[in-house]
Design a protein around this motif. Structure first.
Motif, PDB file in Angstrom:
ATOM      1  N   UNK A   7     -79.035  63.268  34.662  1.00 59.81           N
ATOM      2  CA  UNK A   7     -78.673  62.272  35.484  1.00 59.81           C
ATOM      3  C   UNK A   7     -79.300  61.858  37.298  1.00 59.81           C
ATOM      4  N   UNK A   8     -79.007  62.402  38.250  1.00 58.47           N
ATOM      5  CA  UNK A   8     -79.732  61.847  39.461  1.00 58.47           C
ATOM      6  C   UNK A   8     -81.490  61.752  39.528  1.00 58.47           C
ATOM      7  N   UNK A   9     -81.966  62.282  37.516  1.00 60.21           N
ATOM      8  CA  UNK A   9     -83.705  61.936  38.101  1.00 60.21           C
ATOM      9  C   UNK A   9     -83.592  60.783  37.323  1.00 60.21           C
ATOM     10  N   UNK A  10     -82.523  59.982  36.410  1.00 55.67           N
ATOM     11  CA  UNK A  10     -82.261  58.581  35.969  1.00 55.67           C
ATOM     12  C   UNK A  10     -82.526  57.572  36.903  1.00 55.67           C
ATOM     13  N   UNK A  11     -81.499  58.128  38.285  1.00 53.80           N
ATOM     14  CA  UNK A  11     -81.030  57.420  38.870  1.00 53.80           C
ATOM     15  C   UNK A  11     -82.557  56.331  39.436  1.00 53.80           C
ATOM     16  N   UNK A  12     -82.963  55.520  40.000  1.00 53.03           N
ATOM     17  CA  UNK A  12     -84.089  55.033  41.017  1.00 53.03           C
ATOM     18  C   UNK A  12     -83.250  54.563  42.428  1.00 53.03           C
ATOM     19  N   UNK A  13     -83.961  54.330  43.147  1.00 51.34           N
ATOM     20  CA  UNK A  13     -83.660  54.261  44.457  1.00 51.34           C
ATOM     21  C   UNK A  13     -84.415  52.728  44.994  1.00 51.34           C
ATOM     22  N   UNK A  14     -83.159  51.825  45.135  1.00 45.64           N
ATOM     23  CA  UNK A  14     -84.011  50.667  45.040  1.00 45.64           C
ATOM     24  C   UNK A  14     -83.707  50.163  46.681  1.00 45.64           C
TER      25      UNK A  14
ATOM     26  N   UNK B  10     -81.529  47.660  46.526  1.00 40.54           N
ATOM     27  CA  UNK B  10     -79.462  48.011  46.902  1.00 40.54           C
ATOM     28  C   UNK B  10     -78.905  49.171  47.025  1.00 40.54           C
ATOM     29  N   UNK B  11     -79.396  50.562  46.166  1.00 43.49           N
ATOM     30  CA  UNK B  11     -78.855  51.621  46.980  1.00 43.49           C
ATOM     31  C   UNK B  11     -79.307  52.059  48.761  1.00 43.49           C
ATOM     32  N   UNK B  12     -80.246  51.123  48.609  1.00 45.21           N
ATOM     33  CA  UNK B  12     -81.146  51.829  50.453  1.00 45.21           C
ATOM     34  C   UNK B  12     -79.176  51.329  51.501  1.00 45.21           C
ATOM     35  N   UNK B  13     -78.303  49.909  50.700  1.00 47.79           N
ATOM     36  CA  UNK B  13     -77.717  49.266  51.606  1.00 47.79           C
ATOM     37  C   UNK B  13     -76.032  50.017  51.466  1.00 47.79           C
ATOM     38  N   UNK B  14     -76.269  50.999  50.739  1.00 46.39           N
ATOM     39  CA  UNK B  14     -74.634  51.865  49.987  1.00 46.39           C
ATOM     40  C   UNK B  14     -74.570  52.459  51.173  1.00 46.39           C
TER      41      UNK B  14
ATOM     42  N   UNK C  39     -72.700  61.241  51.613  1.00 53.03           N
ATOM     43  CA  UNK C  39     -73.083  62.347  51.055  1.00 53.03           C
ATOM     44  C   UNK C  39     -73.862  62.176  49.593  1.00 53.03           C
ATOM     45  N   UNK C  40     -73.900  61.992  48.760  1.00 53.42           N
ATOM     46  CA  UNK C  40     -74.011  61.345  47.747  1.00 53.42           C
ATOM     47  C   UNK C  40     -75.171  61.036  47.549  1.00 53.42           C
ATOM     48  N   UNK C  41     -75.329  59.599  47.920  1.00 53.66           N
ATOM     49  CA  UNK C  41     -76.299  59.057  48.244  1.00 53.66           C
ATOM     50  C   UNK C  41     -77.451  59.084  49.078  1.00 53.66           C
TER      51      UNK C  41
ATOM     52  N   UNK D  55     -88.465  53.953  49.932  1.00 57.57           N
ATOM     53  CA  UNK D  55     -87.219  54.334  49.894  1.00 57.57           C
ATOM     54  C   UNK D  55     -86.191  55.006  49.739  1.00 57.57           C
ATOM     55  N   UNK D  56     -86.418  56.183  48.531  1.00 57.91           N
ATOM     56  CA  UNK D  56     -85.843  57.437  49.107  1.00 57.91           C
ATOM     57  C   UNK D  56     -85.907  57.488  50.556  1.00 57.91           C
ATOM     58  N   UNK D  57     -86.673  58.110  51.693  1.00 57.36           N
ATOM     59  CA  UNK D  57     -86.768  57.966  52.529  1.00 57.36           C
ATOM     60  C   UNK D  57     -85.626  57.276  53.197  1.00 57.36           C
ATOM     61  N   UNK D  58     -85.867  56.465  53.781  1.00 57.04           N
ATOM     62  CA  UNK D  58     -84.968  55.487  54.094  1.00 57.04           C
ATOM     63  C   UNK D  58     -83.796  55.808  54.029  1.00 57.04           C
ATOM     64  N   UNK D  59     -83.467  55.311  52.835  1.00 56.11           N
ATOM     65  CA  UNK D  59     -81.847  55.744  51.559  1.00 56.11           C
ATOM     66  C   UNK D  59     -81.681  57.270  53.129  1.00 56.11           C
ATOM     67  N   UNK D  60     -82.273  58.235  52.745  1.00 57.30           N
ATOM     68  CA  UNK D  60     -81.731  59.403  53.029  1.00 57.30           C
ATOM     69  C   UNK D  60     -81.563  59.391  54.649  1.00 57.30           C
ATOM     70  N   UNK D  61     -82.220  58.876  55.451  1.00 59.19           N
ATOM     71  CA  UNK D  61     -82.036  58.634  57.009  1.00 59.19           C
ATOM     72  C   UNK D  61     -80.441  58.008  56.811  1.00 59.19           C
ATOM     73  N   UNK D  62     -80.663  56.305  56.628  1.00 60.24           N
ATOM     74  CA  UNK D  62     -79.394  55.968  56.442  1.00 60.24           C
ATOM     75  C   UNK D  62     -78.080  56.621  56.447  1.00 60.24           C
ATOM     76  N   UNK D  63     -78.047  57.390  55.183  1.00 61.32           N
ATOM     77  CA  UNK D  63     -77.134  57.745  55.051  1.00 61.32           C
ATOM     78  C   UNK D  63     -76.855  59.216  56.058  1.00 61.32           C
ATOM     79  N   UNK D  64     -77.945  59.598  56.603  1.00 60.15           N
ATOM     80  CA  UNK D  64     -77.634  60.593  57.463  1.00 60.15           C
ATOM     81  C   UNK D  64     -76.899  60.062  59.133  1.00 60.15           C
ATOM     82  N   UNK D  65     -77.317  58.754  59.230  1.00 62.71           N
ATOM     83  CA  UNK D  65     -76.898  58.026  60.397  1.00 62.71           C
ATOM     84  C   UNK D  65     -75.352  57.540  59.993  1.00 62.71           C
TER      85      UNK D  65
END
Length: 126
Positions: A8-15, A17-21, A66-68, A97-107
Protein backbone atom coordinates in the motif's frame (compact mmCIF):
# COMPACT_ATOMS: atom_id res chain seq x y z
CA UNK A 1 5.07 -6.19 -10.40
CA UNK A 2 1.42 -5.31 -10.94
CA UNK A 3 -0.38 -2.60 -8.97
CA UNK A 4 -2.46 -5.16 -7.08
CA UNK A 5 0.61 -6.93 -5.74
CA UNK A 6 2.49 -3.83 -4.61
CA UNK A 7 2.36 -2.82 -0.97
CA UNK A 8 0.00 0.00 0.00
CA UNK A 9 2.80 2.48 0.72
CA UNK A 10 4.30 1.82 -2.71
CA UNK A 11 0.99 2.69 -4.38
CA UNK A 12 0.86 6.09 -2.67
CA UNK A 13 2.53 8.94 -4.49
CA UNK A 14 4.14 11.89 -2.77
CA UNK A 15 2.69 15.12 -4.15
CA UNK A 16 2.46 18.72 -3.08
CA UNK A 17 -0.67 17.75 -1.14
CA UNK A 18 1.20 15.15 0.90
CA UNK A 19 3.98 17.68 1.44
CA UNK A 20 1.65 19.88 3.49
CA UNK A 21 0.32 17.10 5.74
CA UNK A 22 3.03 17.24 8.46
CA UNK A 23 3.04 21.03 8.95
CA UNK A 24 -0.77 21.08 8.80
CA UNK A 25 -0.96 18.47 11.55
CA UNK A 26 1.55 20.50 13.56
CA UNK A 27 -0.55 23.65 13.11
CA UNK A 28 -3.74 21.80 14.08
CA UNK A 29 -2.04 20.41 17.18
CA UNK A 30 -0.76 23.89 18.05
CA UNK A 31 -4.29 25.28 17.82
CA UNK A 32 -5.64 22.31 19.78
CA UNK A 33 -3.03 22.83 22.53
CA UNK A 34 -3.83 26.49 22.98
CA UNK A 35 -7.59 25.91 22.90
CA UNK A 36 -7.24 23.08 25.40
CA UNK A 37 -5.17 25.28 27.74
CA UNK A 38 -7.59 28.21 27.44
CA UNK A 39 -10.67 26.08 28.08
CA UNK A 40 -8.98 24.13 30.85
CA UNK A 41 -7.88 27.29 32.64
CA UNK A 42 -11.24 29.00 32.17
CA UNK A 43 -13.31 26.05 33.41
CA UNK A 44 -11.14 24.60 36.18
CA UNK A 45 -8.71 27.41 36.90
CA UNK A 46 -5.83 25.00 36.43
CA UNK A 47 -4.63 22.33 34.07
CA UNK A 48 -6.25 18.96 34.56
CA UNK A 49 -4.19 16.52 36.61
CA UNK A 50 -3.97 13.98 33.82
CA UNK A 51 -5.01 15.59 30.56
CA UNK A 52 -6.08 12.43 28.75
CA UNK A 53 -7.63 14.31 25.84
CA UNK A 54 -4.47 16.35 25.34
CA UNK A 55 -2.22 13.30 25.52
CA UNK A 56 -4.44 11.45 23.02
CA UNK A 57 -4.39 14.43 20.64
CA UNK A 58 -0.61 14.71 20.89
CA UNK A 59 -0.08 10.99 20.29
CA UNK A 60 -2.46 11.07 17.32
CA UNK A 61 -0.62 14.05 15.81
CA UNK A 62 2.75 12.34 16.30
CA UNK A 63 1.46 9.13 14.70
CA UNK A 64 0.10 10.94 11.63
CA UNK A 65 3.36 12.84 11.20
CA UNK A 66 5.44 9.69 11.71
CA UNK A 67 3.33 7.80 9.16
CA UNK A 68 3.73 10.62 6.66
CA UNK A 69 7.49 10.65 7.26
CA UNK A 70 7.74 6.87 6.93
CA UNK A 71 5.91 6.88 3.59
CA UNK A 72 8.15 9.69 2.35
CA UNK A 73 11.25 7.83 3.56
CA UNK A 74 10.18 4.70 1.69
CA UNK A 75 9.53 6.66 -1.50
CA UNK A 76 12.70 8.73 -1.43
CA UNK A 77 14.67 5.47 -1.36
CA UNK A 78 13.51 4.47 -4.84
CA UNK A 79 16.26 3.33 -7.13
CA UNK A 80 17.94 5.86 -9.36
CA UNK A 81 20.58 8.53 -9.37
CA UNK A 82 21.94 9.82 -6.06
CA UNK A 83 21.00 13.33 -4.83
CA UNK A 84 20.66 16.10 -5.84
CA UNK A 85 17.45 15.26 -7.65
CA UNK A 86 17.48 18.18 -10.04
CA UNK A 87 16.49 16.60 -13.33
CA UNK A 88 13.00 17.00 -14.71
CA UNK A 89 12.16 13.30 -14.66
CA UNK A 90 9.20 11.83 -12.82
CA UNK A 91 11.49 9.76 -10.55
CA UNK A 92 13.57 12.79 -9.58
CA UNK A 93 10.46 14.81 -8.84
CA UNK A 94 9.11 12.00 -6.67
CA UNK A 95 12.39 11.69 -4.75
CA UNK A 96 12.67 15.47 -4.28
CA UNK A 97 9.12 15.76 -2.95
CA UNK A 98 9.61 12.69 -0.77
CA UNK A 99 12.80 14.11 0.75
CA UNK A 100 11.11 17.47 1.34
CA UNK A 101 8.17 15.72 2.99
CA UNK A 102 10.54 13.68 5.13
CA UNK A 103 12.36 16.80 6.33
CA UNK A 104 9.09 18.61 7.04
CA UNK A 105 7.84 15.57 8.95
CA UNK A 106 10.95 15.64 11.15
CA UNK A 107 10.54 19.35 11.83
CA UNK A 108 6.82 18.95 12.52
CA UNK A 109 7.44 16.02 14.87
CA UNK A 110 9.83 18.14 16.95
CA UNK A 111 7.38 21.05 16.76
CA UNK A 112 4.55 18.94 18.19
CA UNK A 113 6.82 17.74 21.00
CA UNK A 114 7.81 21.30 21.87
CA UNK A 115 4.17 22.41 21.75
CA UNK A 116 3.27 19.66 24.22
CA UNK A 117 6.12 20.39 26.65
CA UNK A 118 4.40 23.22 28.57
CA UNK A 119 1.64 20.85 29.61
CA UNK A 120 4.24 18.53 31.11
CA UNK A 121 6.15 21.27 32.95
CA UNK A 122 3.60 23.98 33.78
CA UNK A 123 0.98 22.95 36.28
CA UNK A 124 -0.99 26.16 36.71
CA UNK A 125 -2.60 28.87 34.62
CA UNK A 126 -0.61 31.95 35.65
Amino acid sequence: MTDERRKWHERLRVTLWTLIVPPSVWAAHFLFAYLWAAISCAKAGAFARFPLLFVAGTVLALLVIALSGWIAWKQQRTTGDPPPHEQGTEADRLRFLAMSTLLLAGLSFVGVLFTALPVAFIGDCR
